[in-house]
Scaffold this motif. Structure first.
Motif, PDB file in Angstrom:
ATOM      1  N   GLU A 251       0.818  -1.210   0.000  1.00 42.34           N
ATOM      2  CA  GLU A 251       0.000   0.000   0.000  1.00 42.34           C
ATOM      3  C   GLU A 251       0.854   1.263   0.000  1.00 42.34           C
ATOM      4  N   ASP A 252       2.143   1.095   0.246  1.00 41.75           N
ATOM      5  CA  ASP A 252       3.021   2.264   0.282  1.00 41.75           C
ATOM      6  C   ASP A 252       3.753   2.483  -1.040  1.00 41.75           C
ATOM      7  N   CYS A 253       4.480   1.472  -1.504  1.00 41.15           N
ATOM      8  CA  CYS A 253       5.263   1.661  -2.739  1.00 41.15           C
ATOM      9  C   CYS A 253       4.548   1.141  -3.982  1.00 41.15           C
ATOM     10  N   GLY A 254       3.448   0.383  -3.798  1.00 34.46           N
ATOM     11  CA  GLY A 254       2.680  -0.117  -4.936  1.00 34.46           C
ATOM     12  C   GLY A 254       3.269  -1.336  -5.612  1.00 34.46           C
ATOM     13  N   GLU A 255       4.419  -1.829  -5.117  1.00 36.73           N
ATOM     14  CA  GLU A 255       5.046  -3.007  -5.734  1.00 36.73           C
ATOM     15  C   GLU A 255       4.378  -4.294  -5.238  1.00 36.73           C
ATOM     16  N   ILE A 256       4.711  -5.389  -5.927  1.00 38.28           N
ATOM     17  CA  ILE A 256       4.126  -6.697  -5.599  1.00 38.28           C
ATOM     18  C   ILE A 256       5.213  -7.606  -5.059  1.00 38.28           C
ATOM     19  N   THR A 257       4.895  -8.301  -3.950  1.00 29.97           N
ATOM     20  CA  THR A 257       5.791  -9.321  -3.393  1.00 29.97           C
ATOM     21  C   THR A 257       5.164 -10.690  -3.657  1.00 29.97           C
ATOM     22  N   VAL A 258       5.868 -11.511  -4.392  1.00 29.09           N
ATOM     23  CA  VAL A 258       5.387 -12.872  -4.679  1.00 29.09           C
ATOM     24  C   VAL A 258       6.207 -13.843  -3.854  1.00 29.09           C
ATOM     25  N   SER A 259       5.502 -14.716  -3.086  1.00 23.82           N
ATOM     26  CA  SER A 259       6.213 -15.607  -2.167  1.00 23.82           C
ATOM     27  C   SER A 259       5.406 -16.891  -1.960  1.00 23.82           C
ATOM     28  N   ALA A 260       6.116 -18.013  -1.828  1.00 25.55           N
ATOM     29  CA  ALA A 260       5.456 -19.294  -1.580  1.00 25.55           C
ATOM     30  C   ALA A 260       4.915 -19.373  -0.162  1.00 25.55           C
ATOM     31  N   THR A 261       5.469 -18.551   0.739  1.00 27.61           N
ATOM     32  CA  THR A 261       4.970 -18.479   2.118  1.00 27.61           C
ATOM     33  C   THR A 261       4.530 -17.041   2.393  1.00 27.61           C
ATOM     34  N   THR A 262       3.695 -16.878   3.404  1.00 23.31           N
ATOM     35  CA  THR A 262       3.152 -15.547   3.691  1.00 23.31           C
ATOM     36  C   THR A 262       4.248 -14.618   4.200  1.00 23.31           C
ATOM     37  N   PRO A 263       4.521 -13.506   3.469  1.00 29.40           N
ATOM     38  CA  PRO A 263       5.563 -12.569   3.903  1.00 29.40           C
ATOM     39  C   PRO A 263       5.024 -11.638   5.002  1.00 29.40           C
ATOM     40  N   SER A 264       5.942 -11.092   5.780  1.00 32.26           N
ATOM     41  CA  SER A 264       5.530 -10.158   6.844  1.00 32.26           C
ATOM     42  C   SER A 264       5.645  -8.708   6.382  1.00 32.26           C
ATOM     43  N   LYS A 265       6.406  -8.481   5.286  1.00 31.90           N
ATOM     44  CA  LYS A 265       6.583  -7.110   4.805  1.00 31.90           C
ATOM     45  C   LYS A 265       6.910  -7.107   3.316  1.00 31.90           C
ATOM     46  N   CYS A 266       6.808  -5.927   2.739  1.00 37.34           N
ATOM     47  CA  CYS A 266       7.107  -5.752   1.314  1.00 37.34           C
ATOM     48  C   CYS A 266       8.602  -5.966   1.086  1.00 37.34           C
ATOM     49  N   LYS A 267       8.936  -6.779   0.101  1.00 39.57           N
ATOM     50  CA  LYS A 267      10.356  -7.056  -0.140  1.00 39.57           C
ATOM     51  C   LYS A 267      11.041  -5.895  -0.859  1.00 39.57           C
ATOM     52  N   HIS A 268      10.237  -4.924  -1.344  1.00 35.84           N
ATOM     53  CA  HIS A 268      10.809  -3.795  -2.074  1.00 35.84           C
ATOM     54  C   HIS A 268      11.110  -2.607  -1.150  1.00 35.84           C
ATOM     55  N   CYS A 269      10.157  -2.280  -0.235  1.00 34.45           N
ATOM     56  CA  CYS A 269      10.368  -1.104   0.615  1.00 34.45           C
ATOM     57  C   CYS A 269      10.348  -1.423   2.101  1.00 34.45           C
ATOM     58  N   GLY A 270      10.024  -2.657   2.454  1.00 36.26           N
ATOM     59  CA  GLY A 270      10.028  -3.062   3.848  1.00 36.26           C
ATOM     60  C   GLY A 270       8.751  -2.728   4.604  1.00 36.26           C
ATOM     61  N   SER A 271       7.781  -2.125   3.928  1.00 35.45           N
ATOM     62  CA  SER A 271       6.520  -1.774   4.595  1.00 35.45           C
ATOM     63  C   SER A 271       5.760  -3.028   5.005  1.00 35.45           C
ATOM     64  N   GLU A 272       5.112  -2.940   6.153  1.00 34.39           N
ATOM     65  CA  GLU A 272       4.292  -4.051   6.625  1.00 34.39           C
ATOM     66  C   GLU A 272       2.846  -3.918   6.147  1.00 34.39           C
ATOM     67  N   ARG A 273       2.564  -2.789   5.429  1.00 38.66           N
ATOM     68  CA  ARG A 273       1.196  -2.571   4.944  1.00 38.66           C
ATOM     69  C   ARG A 273       1.041  -3.252   3.584  1.00 38.66           C
ATOM     70  N   ILE A 274       0.915  -4.571   3.655  1.00 41.27           N
ATOM     71  CA  ILE A 274       0.751  -5.363   2.429  1.00 41.27           C
ATOM     72  C   ILE A 274      -0.546  -6.165   2.507  1.00 41.27           C
ATOM     73  N   LYS A 275      -1.188  -6.328   1.339  1.00 35.66           N
ATOM     74  CA  LYS A 275      -2.438  -7.098   1.268  1.00 35.66           C
ATOM     75  C   LYS A 275      -2.320  -8.145   0.173  1.00 35.66           C
ATOM     76  N   GLN A 276      -2.801  -9.342   0.482  1.00 37.15           N
ATOM     77  CA  GLN A 276      -2.727 -10.408  -0.512  1.00 37.15           C
ATOM     78  C   GLN A 276      -3.719 -10.143  -1.643  1.00 37.15           C
ATOM     79  N   ASP A 277      -3.319 -10.493  -2.842  1.00 36.81           N
ATOM     80  CA  ASP A 277      -4.190 -10.371  -4.010  1.00 36.81           C
ATOM     81  C   ASP A 277      -5.491 -11.121  -3.727  1.00 36.81           C
ATOM     82  N   PRO A 278      -6.641 -10.537  -4.037  1.00 39.94           N
ATOM     83  CA  PRO A 278      -7.916 -11.182  -3.686  1.00 39.94           C
ATOM     84  C   PRO A 278      -8.297 -12.347  -4.588  1.00 39.94           C
ATOM     85  N   ASP A 279      -7.683 -12.455  -5.775  1.00 34.50           N
ATOM     86  CA  ASP A 279      -8.096 -13.478  -6.740  1.00 34.50           C
ATOM     87  C   ASP A 279      -7.542 -14.856  -6.387  1.00 34.50           C
TER      88      ASP A 279
END
Length: 883
Positions: A422-450
């Motif tokens: 929600e901060d940098c707009g980038e996407i983190t793709v991971s086989a396990t649930t990440p705790s933060k954005c791998k691009h900016c480190g923000s914890e304000r991340i939401k899983q894709d709804p699809d």
């Protein structure tokens, strides 16, 4: 089990089948263990949807698989048939939404977590129903290994493959045209679109220049999409329009100004040579729009209504918009003409709703790099289709494959393992649930709804079910699997994707053979459907006739790849076959006595024994060849003919004189041969009719623990007797000929006759001597005499002939001349009266001139037929006079 108690008088499938299946399963006979000393053979079951109930398609599909598995298991392979079920995203979600609607609830009201809790409860309640039904069919799966496409292991595999494809740049997210179902409200892949021919119209619409100095006419089958037009395209080489490229026209009624662009997609000779371009609502227009820089204008909502971009049409349904907008075009003078038009319309494979192409932000796989290796595998023969012709279906799809839209706007399924920051707009793709954005480190991340397309997880079925991504013993032993059995309707849905993923993930083929079957239709050849009300419940058929009868009826008379018609009479015939086998077995067992059944002594065999053993050898070889080449129907029919016609109708009858006789040696030999042939026949038949063969096998002397783990029969060279078999076939022909003579001469069945046999070759004399008792038993002979020539044959004898000998029966022994003369004379009187009637009619000029030609010709044919009968009756009377 080895139950040697006395057999009941009749066979009851209802008591036998449930008891035997429970015993099989509890005993672990279906289980497989990785075993280096045995060659592996593996089939992964096409996972039925958890929404499903057993239908005839499932019954056919699983019967075919079970036949192959049981054959391979008996042939010494370490055999694994791996079962499982599919979560079926769209179908299951629709069911749950319908269930909730009955409670006055919607998905949105209860939220995603509560909805998924309901979905899992629904799966646990109803999802195992079809698994229980497959047991009723006799499916010998290793149920201890049962998998579900959303179980922990399969889900882990799905996430890992997604991440791998994403990291290699093969998965991307973007705005592209997709097939949109307004009813299911989700994107679906090209493979999930079913086309049906529909009657419609072609509307010719005029687009005028802003100053009315020129105009262009375009034709469309979807006038409502004119609301989303952003350009008109013409071919750059079309002299009619070169001067207009770069100019503009007005969208009729809307009066929005749009450019005229040049693109080679437009065919100069087709229609007016000008095409309206709606990039947001047509896949071809989308591509033209990208090449020519036209903007995208989406005018429809996901649930099938016009959105705010549609101006005054906002809020009405797409279907209603067409009617209203066409009237407005006509009122504006822009509708040039309307032509009736028949064309193919894409519909949703799940609900039948007409597909609306929409531009939408979705996840896609760049699939062509994966398709390349999968195409090569079939071209090289590394993977083969049975029948071969279905490789063309595969190639047609694979050579024209487009990027695969893998995202679905649903809640039930594998959620896409991607998180949006929600901060940098980038996407983190991971086989396990990440705790933060791998691009900016923000914890304000939401899983894709699809969620992912169901076929994404199904495409990994051959290796995910065996334990991948873990390096399990099952994976090392059973991958690649061997045969994949499927209907032709999902070659591109499923087969192609398994092959692509197999090579991408495992680096090798997922299976070596694709056995393709057709669909089961009703007796009129129609597809079974709820709307026609012609569906047939396999469980009801099983309850009435038994699983063996249903299985056998589905296999016989139908070759690979072809549709088949379901007839109740065919199942009844298979049930009759079960009864025939049961009664024959019961007869043999009742006549065995308590003596030990000895091994067959070659020196004590008579010609009938040698014939049946030789025929059994031939059947074993044929059945084995048919099964190895996937001609399952031919294998089943070969066994049927042997057991019914040769063993039951001939050999058992020929064995009876010895069984009932006083010769101990002959009796013992007949018993040994009967038991041997029964044993091998049960084993040949077992893959097709597992229940009755197990039940009967257990009653045989010296049977093993279970027939399903006994050795499949092999031909024994010492039981090859080609000369004796040929001679005996000729003797059987002679018996049939004598029976025909008896029938033609109206000889009473109980009347015993003398038969004089004149053999053609001295070497056959001994064969005929051995067979003399069989003429007594099977041809009603009282005395059988052998002669080298016809010198002693009476003149008035009737003859019957085969390749080994000519049989002569004195006419006087066949009939009572006086009674037969009286009977034939009465028949002659009747037929002559018929002849007079026909001749009188045909000699009447009024009838011949006035009656239709077909009626007259029919009467003439009847007259000729009656005269033919008269001639034969007169000939018969002449024969009788000689007696």
């Amino acid at each position: 089990m080895n139950d040697k108690q006395e057999m009941p008088k009749s066979y009851s499938h209802s008591t036998v089948e449930s008891r035997i299946y429970e015993w099989w399963e509890n005993s672990g006979f279906f289980g497989a263990n990785p075993n280096e000393s045995k060659a592996p053979f593996c089939i992964v079951m096409p996972p039925p949807n958890i929404t499903g109930q057993l239908h005839m398609g499932h019954a056919l599909d699983n019967t075919l698989q079970d036949v192959i598995i049981r054959y391979k298991r008996m042939s010494g392979f370490e055999t694994l048939w791996l079962p499982g079920t599919d979560h079926a995203s769209i179908a299951t979600e629709v069911k749950i939404v319908e269930e909730m609607a009955g409670e006055g609830l919607t998905k949105e009201q209860i939220g995603r977590e509560a909805f998924l809790e309901r979905a899992w409860n629904w799966r646990n309640t109803y999802g195992t129903r079809i698994v229980a039904q497959l047991r009723k069919l006799g499916s010998s799966c290793d149920w201890s290994r049962e998998r579900f496409t959303m179980d922990e292991g399969c889900s882990k595999a799905v996430n890992q493959v997604f991440v791998s494809l994403y990291e290699k740049g093969l998965i991307y997210r973007g705005n592209r045209i997709v097939n949109w179902c307004t009813d299911c409200q989700t994107a679906i892949s090209d493979a999930e679109v079913e086309f049906e021919e529909q009657e419609s119209n072609l509307w010719h619409v005029r687009y005028d220049a802003p100053d009315k100095s020129y105009s262009i006419i375009c034709a469309t089958t979807r006038p409502e999409t004119i609301l989303g037009d952003t350009g008109i395209a013409v071919n750059p080489n079309d002299d009619r329009y070169k001067h207009l490229v770069g100019k503009t026209v007005l969208v009729p009624v809307i009066n929005r100004e749009i450019p005229i662009v040049a693109d080679e997609y437009v065919e100069i000779e087709f229609g007016t040579g000008a095409v309206k371009i709606t990039p947001s609502h047509d896949p071809n227009d989308f591509e033209v729009g990208i090449r020519t820089g036209l903007p995208q204008l989406c005018v429809f909502t996901p649930d099938g209504f016009v959105n705010e971009q549609g101006g005054k049409y906002k809020g009405i349904s797409i279907k209603e918009c067409r009617k209203v907008f066409v009237k407005d075009l006509e009122a504006a003078g822009a509708l040039v003409k309307i032509e009736p038009y028949k064309h193919n319309v894409g519909t949703c494979y799940r609900c039948g709703t007409t597909i609306e192409p929409l531009v939408s932000k979705q996840w896609f796989i760049d699939i062509k790099p994966l398709a390349k290796r999968a195409i090569e595998a079939v071209e090289s023969g590394e993977i083969r289709f049975v029948p071969e012709r279905y490789a063309k279906t595969y190639f047609n799809w694979m050579n024209n494959i487009r990027d695969w839209c893998i995202s679905r706007q649903l809640w039930w399924g594998h959620r896409i393992p991607a998180w949006h920051c929600e901060d940098c707009g980038e996407i983190t793709v991971s086989a396990t649930t990440p705790s933060k954005c791998k691009h900016c480190g923000s914890e304000r991340i939401k899983q894709d709804p699809d969620v992912l397309d169901t076929w994404f997880s199904s495409g990994m079925w051959p290796f995910s079910t065996l334990g991948w991504p873990e390096n399990t013993a099952d994976l090392r032993c059973f991958y690649p699997t061997n045969t994949l059995v499927t209907g032709y309707d999902i070659i591109f849905f499923w087969i192609a994707r398994m092959i692509m993923f197999g090579y991408y993930v495992m680096g090798e083929k997922p299976f070596d053979t694709v056995y393709v079957h057709g669909i089961v239709r009703d007796e009129l050849g129609r597809k079974m459907s709820k709307s026609l009300g012609n569906g047939i419940d396999p469980l009801e058929v099983i309850e009435k006739y038994g699983a063996d009868a249903l299985r056998f009826s589905l296999i016989t008379g139908n070759s690979a790849g072809n549709d088949m018609r379901f007839y109740d009479e065919k199942v009844n015939a298979a049930s009759n076959f079960c009864n025939k086998v049961y009664n024959a077995t019961r007869f043999v067992l009742m006549n065995l006595g308590d003596e030990k059944i000895e091994e067959i002594d070659l020196n004590k065999l008579d010609i009938a024994d040698k014939w049946i053993l030789h025929r059994l050898n031939e059947v074993i070889r044929d059945v084995t060849n048919h099964l190895d080449s996937y001609d399952l129907n031919l294998a089943a029919e070969r066994i049927y003919d042997f057991i019914w016609s040769e063993f039951c109708d001939w050999y058992i009858e020929m064995a009876k004189p010895r069984l009932y006789g006083e010769n101990a040696e002959g009796k013992a030999t007949a018993k040994s041969v009967l038991v041997y042939v029964l044993d091998k026949s049960f084993k040949l038949l077992h893959p097709f009719m597992p229940f009755i063969t197990e039940e009967l096998y257990q009653h045989l002397p010296n049977s093993e623990e279970t027939i399903m783990r006994s050795e499949f029969p092999k031909a024994r060279a010492e039981f090859d007797f080609p000369n004796e078999a040929n001679a005996f076939n000729a003797i059987m022909d002679l018996v049939r000929s004598i029976r025909n003579v008896r029938k033609e001469t109206n000889c009473p069945p109980a009347k015993r006759i003398s038969i004089d046999l004149v053999y053609f070759d001295k070497k056959d004399e001994e064969y005929l001597k051995q067979a003399s008792a069989y003429f007594t038993k099977l041809a009603g002979a009282e005395n059988v005499w052998l002669f080298a020539d016809k010198s002693q044959i009476p003149e008035n004898a009737v003859s019957a002939i085969s390749s080994i000998a000519e049989a002569f029966i004195p006419m006087g022994e066949l009939v009572d001349a006086e009674k037969e003369t009286e009977r034939v004379s009465k028949e002659l009187e009747k037929i002559q009266a018929e002849i007079n009637r026909f001749e009188s009619k045909l000699n009447n000029p009024g009838f011949v001139s006035k009656a239709p030609k077909a009626v007259v010709d029919e009467e003439r044919a009847k007259l000729q037929s009656a005269k033919n009968i008269e001639s034969k009756l007169l000939e018969r009377l002449e024969q009788l006079k000689k007696l």
